[in-house]
Each structure stands twice: as structure tokens, then as C-alpha cells.
Design a protein around this motif. Structure first.
Motif, PDB file in Angstrom:
ATOM      1  N   ILE A   1      -0.580   0.385 -11.659  1.00  0.00           N
ATOM      2  CA  ILE A   1      -0.076  -0.299 -11.024  1.00  0.00           C
ATOM      3  C   ILE A   1       0.020   0.152  -8.437  1.00  0.00           C
ATOM      4  CG2 ILE A   1       2.102  -1.245 -10.012  1.00  0.00           C
ATOM      5  CD1 ILE A   1       2.773  -1.577 -12.958  1.00  0.00           C
ATOM      6  N   GLY A   2       0.235   1.447  -9.220  1.00  0.00           N
ATOM      7  CA  GLY A   2      -0.241   2.148  -7.936  1.00  0.00           C
ATOM      8  C   GLY A   2      -1.420   1.918  -7.172  1.00  0.00           C
ATOM      9  N   LEU A   3      -2.445   1.827  -8.601  1.00  0.00           N
ATOM     10  CA  LEU A   3      -3.892   2.117  -8.043  1.00  0.00           C
ATOM     11  C   LEU A   3      -4.587   0.463  -7.563  1.00  0.00           C
ATOM     12  CD1 LEU A   3      -5.818   4.245 -10.208  1.00  0.00           C
ATOM     13  CD2 LEU A   3      -5.465   5.085  -8.079  1.00  0.00           C
ATOM     14  N   LEU A   4      -3.651  -0.479  -7.900  1.00  0.00           N
ATOM     15  CA  LEU A   4      -3.591  -2.011  -7.423  1.00  0.00           C
ATOM     16  C   LEU A   4      -3.083  -2.066  -6.357  1.00  0.00           C
ATOM     17  CD1 LEU A   4      -2.498  -3.933 -10.862  1.00  0.00           C
ATOM     18  CD2 LEU A   4      -4.891  -3.909  -9.670  1.00  0.00           C
ATOM     19  N   CYS A   5      -1.738  -1.413  -6.089  1.00  0.00           N
ATOM     20  CA  CYS A   5      -1.356  -1.163  -4.199  1.00  0.00           C
ATOM     21  C   CYS A   5      -2.031  -0.739  -3.599  1.00  0.00           C
ATOM     22  CB  CYS A   5       0.196  -1.020  -4.740  1.00  0.00           C
ATOM     23  SG  CYS A   5       1.205  -1.400  -5.733  1.00  0.00           S
ATOM     24  N   VAL A   6      -3.365   0.108  -3.275  1.00  0.00           N
ATOM     25  CA  VAL A   6      -4.053   0.476  -2.992  1.00  0.00           C
ATOM     26  C   VAL A   6      -5.066   0.033  -2.467  1.00  0.00           C
ATOM     27  CG1 VAL A   6      -2.416   2.915  -2.870  1.00  0.00           C
ATOM     28  CG2 VAL A   6      -4.120   2.997  -4.136  1.00  0.00           C
ATOM     29  N   GLN A   7      -5.287  -0.397  -3.106  1.00  0.00           N
ATOM     30  CA  GLN A   7      -6.414  -1.208  -2.913  1.00  0.00           C
ATOM     31  C   GLN A   7      -6.889  -1.613  -1.485  1.00  0.00           C
ATOM     32  OE1 GLN A   7      -8.859  -3.775  -6.415  1.00  0.00           O
ATOM     33  NE2 GLN A   7      -6.155  -4.203  -5.906  1.00  0.00           N
TER      34      GLN A   7
ATOM     35  N   ARG B   1      -8.301  -4.578 -13.394  1.00  0.00           N
ATOM     36  CA  ARG B   1      -8.994  -3.941 -13.206  1.00  0.00           C
ATOM     37  C   ARG B   1      -9.000  -3.695 -11.324  1.00  0.00           C
ATOM     38  NH1 ARG B   1     -11.929   0.091 -14.602  1.00  0.00           N
ATOM     39  NH2 ARG B   1     -13.703   0.651 -13.173  1.00  0.00           N
ATOM     40  N   PRO B   2      -8.441  -2.911 -10.857  1.00  0.00           N
ATOM     41  CA  PRO B   2      -8.346  -2.603  -9.566  1.00  0.00           C
ATOM     42  C   PRO B   2     -10.220  -2.268  -8.860  1.00  0.00           C
ATOM     43  CG  PRO B   2      -7.100  -0.863 -10.658  1.00  0.00           C
ATOM     44  CD  PRO B   2      -7.655  -1.326 -11.486  1.00  0.00           C
ATOM     45  N   ALA B   3     -10.268  -2.501  -7.742  1.00  0.00           N
ATOM     46  CA  ALA B   3     -10.947  -2.299  -7.189  1.00  0.00           C
ATOM     47  C   ALA B   3     -11.540  -0.879  -6.725  1.00  0.00           C
ATOM     48  CB  ALA B   3     -11.467  -3.200  -6.075  1.00  0.00           C
ATOM     49  N   GLU B   4     -12.738  -0.964  -6.201  1.00  0.00           N
ATOM     50  CA  GLU B   4     -12.846   0.928  -6.242  1.00  0.00           C
ATOM     51  C   GLU B   4     -12.487   1.000  -4.756  1.00  0.00           C
ATOM     52  OE1 GLU B   4     -16.772   4.079  -5.879  1.00  0.00           O
ATOM     53  OE2 GLU B   4     -17.414   1.678  -6.613  1.00  0.00           O
ATOM     54  N   LEU B   5     -11.519   2.454  -4.384  1.00  0.00           N
ATOM     55  CA  LEU B   5     -10.898   2.337  -2.976  1.00  0.00           C
ATOM     56  C   LEU B   5     -12.298   2.376  -2.374  1.00  0.00           C
ATOM     57  CD1 LEU B   5      -9.035   5.123  -4.436  1.00  0.00           C
ATOM     58  CD2 LEU B   5      -8.336   3.005  -4.402  1.00  0.00           C
TER      59      LEU B   5
ATOM     60  N   LEU C   1      -7.275  -6.872   1.888  1.00  0.00           N
ATOM     61  CA  LEU C   1      -5.798  -6.993   1.624  1.00  0.00           C
ATOM     62  C   LEU C   1      -5.384  -8.197   0.509  1.00  0.00           C
ATOM     63  CD1 LEU C   1      -4.671  -7.531   5.401  1.00  0.00           C
ATOM     64  CD2 LEU C   1      -3.966  -6.172   3.565  1.00  0.00           C
ATOM     65  N   ALA C   2      -6.604  -8.592   0.027  1.00  0.00           N
ATOM     66  CA  ALA C   2      -6.171  -9.967  -0.621  1.00  0.00           C
ATOM     67  C   ALA C   2      -6.411  -8.936  -2.048  1.00  0.00           C
ATOM     68  CB  ALA C   2      -7.828 -11.107   0.080  1.00  0.00           C
ATOM     69  N   ASP C   3      -6.835  -8.057  -2.828  1.00  0.00           N
ATOM     70  CA  ASP C   3      -6.905  -7.644  -3.823  1.00  0.00           C
ATOM     71  C   ASP C   3      -5.230  -6.921  -3.907  1.00  0.00           C
ATOM     72  OD1 ASP C   3      -9.819  -8.925  -3.921  1.00  0.00           O
ATOM     73  OD2 ASP C   3     -10.219  -6.585  -3.289  1.00  0.00           O
ATOM     74  N   ARG C   4      -4.582  -7.125  -2.504  1.00  0.00           N
ATOM     75  CA  ARG C   4      -3.187  -6.223  -3.266  1.00  0.00           C
ATOM     76  C   ARG C   4      -2.540  -7.103  -4.014  1.00  0.00           C
ATOM     77  NH1 ARG C   4      -2.752  -2.645   2.173  1.00  0.00           N
ATOM     78  NH2 ARG C   4      -5.391  -2.164   1.980  1.00  0.00           N
TER      79      ARG C   4
ATOM     80  N   PHE D   1       0.382  -1.520   0.368  1.00  0.00           N
ATOM     81  CA  PHE D   1       0.147  -0.217  -0.581  1.00  0.00           C
ATOM     82  C   PHE D   1       0.369   1.593  -0.383  1.00  0.00           C
ATOM     83  CE2 PHE D   1      -2.567   3.173   1.554  1.00  0.00           C
ATOM     84  CZ  PHE D   1      -3.402   3.649   1.395  1.00  0.00           C
ATOM     85  N   SER D   2       2.231   0.595   1.034  1.00  0.00           N
ATOM     86  CA  SER D   2       2.817   2.343   0.857  1.00  0.00           C
ATOM     87  C   SER D   2       3.661   2.282  -0.070  1.00  0.00           C
ATOM     88  CB  SER D   2       3.901   2.172   1.682  1.00  0.00           C
ATOM     89  OG  SER D   2       3.096   1.866   3.177  1.00  0.00           O
TER      90      SER D   2
END
Length: 148
Positions: free
Chosen positions: A79-85, A110-114, A88-91, A18-19
Motif C-alpha cells: 500500500i505504501g508503494l502504491l501511494c508513492v507512485q 501492482r505498483p508502477a516502477e518508480l 498522480l493518476a496511478d496513486r 504520496f506523503s
């Protein structure tokens, strides 16, 4: 700071992911997540909204735009958006992030909505009912310590 750590002091290897995602988005945008836009949204929310509207290049620092490869920068934002989902399981794991950064051929999910707790909305400070302390932006009292 990862939401699971901020809310429940839970730390895992996905907290570092995430960081890293926040750091990646900060580098691309040239702006800090902390205090990005105090009136309404965080850098993460800003990047998410523009990426969903296919306007990801509006996230990029204008000094980088003339010399960047558009597809590459959009991939880094993705990739940054994937990391900040929020979940935890989605990252991705950090090792898979490295593979994603190194490979231009790999399809990215596709990243999940924040989540709502990742979307930081800063409240306007309110006045305290007593004159002893002030309220901070987070409405936590600030004590003034005076010697006796």
C-alpha cells in the motif's frame, strides 16, 4: 514531498497520498526517507527493489519482525508503494487507502516502477571554481553574508 510539488510546485490531494505512503514506509522500516542511505538510494527505492524481489521483510525494522504478522506488514508495504507512485493518476485516493488498510481480502494492483525523479541519488559535493562560496550536495551555492 511529492515529486510534482518538488519539481513544479503543483499541489493536489494526491500529494498528501504520496506523503502518507512515505510515512507508512518510514514507520515500517524505522528509518527516515530523508538521508536514508546518502550513498546511493532513498528509502522508497530501497523498498521498491526489495518488494520486487519478494524480499519485502528486509524493509521491516528488525525490532518489529518478531511480533508482526508477515502478510499484514507486506500488505502495508504494498500500500505504501502504491501511494508513492510517480504518476498522480496511478496513486489511490486517501479514502481508498483507508479501505485497503482495513480490508485484508481486497486485491491490490501492482505498483508502477518508480520514476527517475523519485529515485533520489545524492551527488558527491564538488569544489567551487571560486573561493567565495561553497557548493551544497545539490550544487546550489551557499552565500556567506558578512556585514559591511
Amino acid at each position: 514531498m511529492a515529486p510534482e510539488y518538488a519539481m513544479g510546485r503543483l499541489f493536489s490531494i494526491k500529494s498528501d497520498v504520496f506523503s502518507f505512503g512515505v510515512l507508512l514506509l518510514e514507520i515500517i522500516s524505522g528509518k527516515r526517507n530523508n538521508g536514508f542511505n546518502l550513498s546511493s538510494e532513498s528509502l522508497l527505492t530501497f523498498a521498491w527493489k526489495l518488494w520486487c524481489k519478494d524480499e519485502g521483510m528486509k524493509v521491516v525494522d528488525q525490532l518489529l519482525v518478531p511480533s508482526c504478522v508477515v502478510a499484514e506488514v507486506l500488505r502495508y508495504i504494498h500500500i505504501g508503494l502504491l501511494c508513492v507512485q510517480a504518476d498522480l493518476a496511478d496513486r489511490p485516493t486517501m479514502s481508498s487507502v483507508i479501505v485497503k488498510l482495513a480490508s485484508n481480502d481486497m486485491m491490490l494492483p501492482r505498483p508502477a516502477e518508480l520514476a527517475s525523479y523519485v529515485r533520489r541519488v545524492v551527488a558527491e559535493p564538488t569544489e567551487s571554481s571560486s573561493n567565495d562560496g561553497m557548493l551544497s550536495i545539490t550544487e546550489v551555492t551557499i552565500s556567506n553574508f558578512l556585514p559591511r
